[in-house]
Design a protein around this motif. Structure first.
Motif, PDB file in Angstrom:
ATOM      1  N   ASP A 101       0.806  -1.212   0.000  1.00  9.77           N
ATOM      2  CA  ASP A 101       0.000   0.000   0.000  1.00  9.77           C
ATOM      3  C   ASP A 101       0.843   1.268   0.000  1.00  9.77           C
ATOM      4  O   ASP A 101       0.650   2.127  -0.834  1.00  9.77           O
ATOM      5  CB  ASP A 101      -1.002   0.006   1.153  1.00  9.77           C
ATOM      6  N   ALA A 102       1.783   1.405   0.897  1.00 12.27           N
ATOM      7  CA  ALA A 102       2.632   2.603   0.929  1.00 12.27           C
ATOM      8  C   ALA A 102       3.976   2.345   0.248  1.00 12.27           C
ATOM      9  O   ALA A 102       4.792   3.249   0.127  1.00 12.27           O
ATOM     10  CB  ALA A 102       2.867   3.043   2.363  1.00 12.27           C
ATOM     11  N   TRP A 103       4.190   1.118  -0.214  1.00 13.73           N
ATOM     12  CA  TRP A 103       5.444   0.757  -0.866  1.00 13.73           C
ATOM     13  C   TRP A 103       5.152  -0.296  -1.920  1.00 13.73           C
ATOM     14  O   TRP A 103       4.422  -1.256  -1.671  1.00 13.73           O
ATOM     15  CB  TRP A 103       6.419   0.219   0.184  1.00 13.73           C
ATOM     16  N   SER A 125       7.937   4.256  -3.290  1.00 13.80           N
ATOM     17  CA  SER A 125       7.236   4.487  -2.032  1.00 13.80           C
ATOM     18  C   SER A 125       6.320   5.698  -2.163  1.00 13.80           C
ATOM     19  O   SER A 125       6.577   6.600  -2.964  1.00 13.80           O
ATOM     20  CB  SER A 125       8.219   4.704  -0.884  1.00 13.80           C
ATOM     21  N   ARG A 126       5.263   5.671  -1.391  1.00 16.62           N
ATOM     22  CA  ARG A 126       4.315   6.785  -1.377  1.00 16.62           C
ATOM     23  C   ARG A 126       5.003   8.066  -0.929  1.00 16.62           C
ATOM     24  O   ARG A 126       4.720   9.142  -1.423  1.00 16.62           O
ATOM     25  CB  ARG A 126       3.142   6.468  -0.451  1.00 16.62           C
ATOM     26  N   LYS A 127       5.930   7.921  -0.004  1.00 19.06           N
ATOM     27  CA  LYS A 127       6.640   9.079   0.538  1.00 19.06           C
ATOM     28  C   LYS A 127       7.429   9.812  -0.556  1.00 19.06           C
ATOM     29  O   LYS A 127       7.456  11.035  -0.594  1.00 19.06           O
ATOM     30  CB  LYS A 127       7.585   8.588   1.637  1.00 19.06           C
ATOM     31  N   ALA A 130       4.548  11.109  -3.642  1.00 20.19           N
ATOM     32  CA  ALA A 130       3.244  11.444  -3.061  1.00 20.19           C
ATOM     33  C   ALA A 130       2.294  12.066  -4.076  1.00 20.19           C
ATOM     34  O   ALA A 130       1.106  11.746  -4.098  1.00 20.19           O
ATOM     35  CB  ALA A 130       3.427  12.390  -1.879  1.00 20.19           C
ATOM     36  N   TRP A 133       1.132   9.127  -6.578  1.00 19.13           N
ATOM     37  CA  TRP A 133       0.900   7.793  -6.038  1.00 19.13           C
ATOM     38  C   TRP A 133      -0.476   7.247  -6.415  1.00 19.13           C
ATOM     39  O   TRP A 133      -0.602   6.108  -6.842  1.00 19.13           O
ATOM     40  CB  TRP A 133       1.088   7.817  -4.526  1.00 19.13           C
ATOM     41  N   SER A 134      -1.496   8.049  -6.266  1.00 20.37           N
ATOM     42  CA  SER A 134      -2.853   7.582  -6.578  1.00 20.37           C
ATOM     43  C   SER A 134      -3.000   7.264  -8.061  1.00 20.37           C
ATOM     44  O   SER A 134      -3.597   6.246  -8.426  1.00 20.37           O
ATOM     45  CB  SER A 134      -3.884   8.634  -6.181  1.00 20.37           C
ATOM     46  N   ARG A 137      -1.088   3.949  -8.841  1.00 20.29           N
ATOM     47  CA  ARG A 137      -1.819   2.752  -8.397  1.00 20.29           C
ATOM     48  C   ARG A 137      -3.067   2.513  -9.240  1.00 20.29           C
ATOM     49  O   ARG A 137      -3.394   1.381  -9.567  1.00 20.29           O
ATOM     50  CB  ARG A 137      -2.164   2.873  -6.917  1.00 20.29           C
TER      51      ARG A 137
END
Length: 147
Positions: A101-103, A125-127, A130, A133-134, A137
């Motif tokens: 999810d975040a990675w 990574s989401r970090k 950012a 990211w959406s 995915r």
């Protein structure tokens, strides 16, 4: 009347070193060096223990050597391309290998998956991504029309 097919919009993602993936790779290199040193010690006795400082050195060298060059992953609305530093576009097929999810660990292979070339892996990574990211995915998991 057939509904129009929708595709996720085009975008460009710049991918560099992921700290978690680099740390995991360095740790595995250190464990491999330690296992090799232990095997030598069991075979030859205490003679090779002087080489113990080489274990962290091996991990550090692997961490430095495995640093990926900055790459760009581009979705043009229909297909994925990987752009290297030389701006050569390589058509790739992208699939999530691990998704936390975040990675994400993405597996990049040839478009037909039948190549003898080894797949490439990109850690994201989401970090670090950012803003996109959406969209990334959504593009990865969007249902594709059957051909």
């Amino acid at each position: 009347m057939q509904p129009s097919l929708r595709h996720p919009p085009p975008f460009l993602l710049t991918v560099g070193r992921d700290p978690a993936w680099s740390l995991l790779n360095a740790g595995l290199a250190g464990l491999g060096a330690a296992a090799f040193l232990l095997a030598l010690a069991l075979h030859w006795g205490m003679i090779v223990w002087w080489a113990a400082p080489l274990v962290p050195l091996m991990a550090i060298l692997w961490w430095r050597w495995s640093a990926p060059h900055e790459r760009r992953l581009r979705w043009d609305g229909q297909a994925w391309q990987l752009l290297a530093q030389s701006d050569d576009e390589i058509a790739v097929r992208v699939a999530p290998a691990l998704d936390f999810d975040a990675w994400l660990l993405l597996r990049l292979g040839s478009p037909d998956w039948c190549s003898v070339v080894a797949p490439r892996y990109l850690a994201l990574s989401r970090k670090q991504h950012a803003g996109q990211w959406s969209l990334l995915r959504a593009t990865l998991y969007a249902e594709r029309p059957k051909q």
